[in-house]
Write an enzyme that holds these catalytic residues in place. Structure first.
Site: not given
Length: 289
Positions: A53-55, A237
């Site tokens: 994932d990124f954020d 997350d």
């Protein structure tokens, strides 16, 4: 957890849809590194497929989503992993694909934006222009309907949209109330056949087209396109990452960033711990395969 090949991922996806697994607390990876390493060493796969994932994973969460940036050092670590013959790397995010590419900016990795609805190969939407039109119309209605609520940010991401409420005062504007208000606007603006799906994440309500697609389906498609056998590892997350963990739960390794109950096998404390894991994979992880 089980060892995997591309075929086993596809097979287990079809046979393990119900009953749905229940999220539970996951052990800290730092206390179970030996177990994590054992999973890699005993796999019969030729490569590790690393999905991220990124954020909240590669980048820390920030109040203004437009200012998010990867942690220092992650760019170089991703470049090293992408160049290594034992790894395939993909970033699967809720961000718009073009925005995601510009923030990661690493050649040789796979990208999927808008929770997998935008993919660099074989995107799942048959009529993206129609979806963009619907999203644009609904975003306009939401801007008018939510104008009196301070702190709301409406992000039109083309084929999806996000309503961010991190900065909203909760008194009188709890997430449940915002969800009901947004759902009413969506119902008024769309027909049953084209009604947008609403999902939730960290301080955000997502509007998506009405098709059965998510990060897990995107991860599965990427794996199916691999020419070598792989063991998938996904790190994320958010609640939307649980769809990817449902794939790795039966055929790979899932790592949740944070302390929430999850389908993942392990957890780490935050993005700094993710960077430490990426460095370990660069230095040591390839020797386990």
């Amino acid at each position: 957890m089980t060892n995997s090949t591309n075929d086993s991922v596809a097979d287990t996806a079809q046979t393990n849809r119900s009953p749905a697994p229940t999220p539970t607390p996951a052990p800290l990876l730092c206390k179970r590194k030996d177990r994590f390493r054992h999973c890699l060493e005993t796999s019969d796969a030729e490569r590790l497929f690393l999905g991220l994932d990124f954020d909240g994973t590669l980048a820390p969460h920030v109040d203004d989503p437009t200012s998010a940036a990867m942690r220092s050092g992650n760019h170089k670590l991703l470049e090293r992993l992408a160049a290594h013959p034992k790894f395939t790397v993909a970033v699967i995010s809720g961000r718009e694909l073009a925005d995601l590419r510009s923030r990661v900016d690493v050649d040789g990795i796979r990208y999927a934006g808008n929770h997998g609805l935008e993919m660099d190969t074989n995107p799942p939407l048959e009529s993206p222009d129609s979806v963009r039109s619907t999203i644009g119309r609904v975003c306009g209605m939401l801007e008018r309907e939510l104008a009196s609520i301070d702190g709301v940010q409406i992000e039109n991401k083309g084929i999806t949209a996000s309503v961010h409420y991190r900065d909203v005062e909760t008194d009188g504007h709890e997430p449940e109330q915002l969800y009901q208000l947004i759902d009413a606007v969506v119902s008024d603006a769309t027909t049953d056949d084209g009604k947008l799906r609403l999902t939730t994440g960290h301080d955000v309500i997502e509007l998506r087209p009405p098709i059965d697609w998510d990060k897990g389906r995107a991860l599965r498609q990427f794996i199916d396109e691999e020419t070598a056998s792989v063991i998938p590892l996904f790190i994320g997350d958010d609640t939307t990452d649980e769809d990817a963990f449902s794939v790795t739960r039966t055929a790979g390794i899932g790592i949740h960033v944070g302390t929430a109950e999850t389908l993942a096998d392990f957890q780490v404390s935050g993005p700094a711990a993710v960077s430490e894991l990426l460095e370990w994979l660069c230095e040591t992880g390839s020797e386990c395969l």
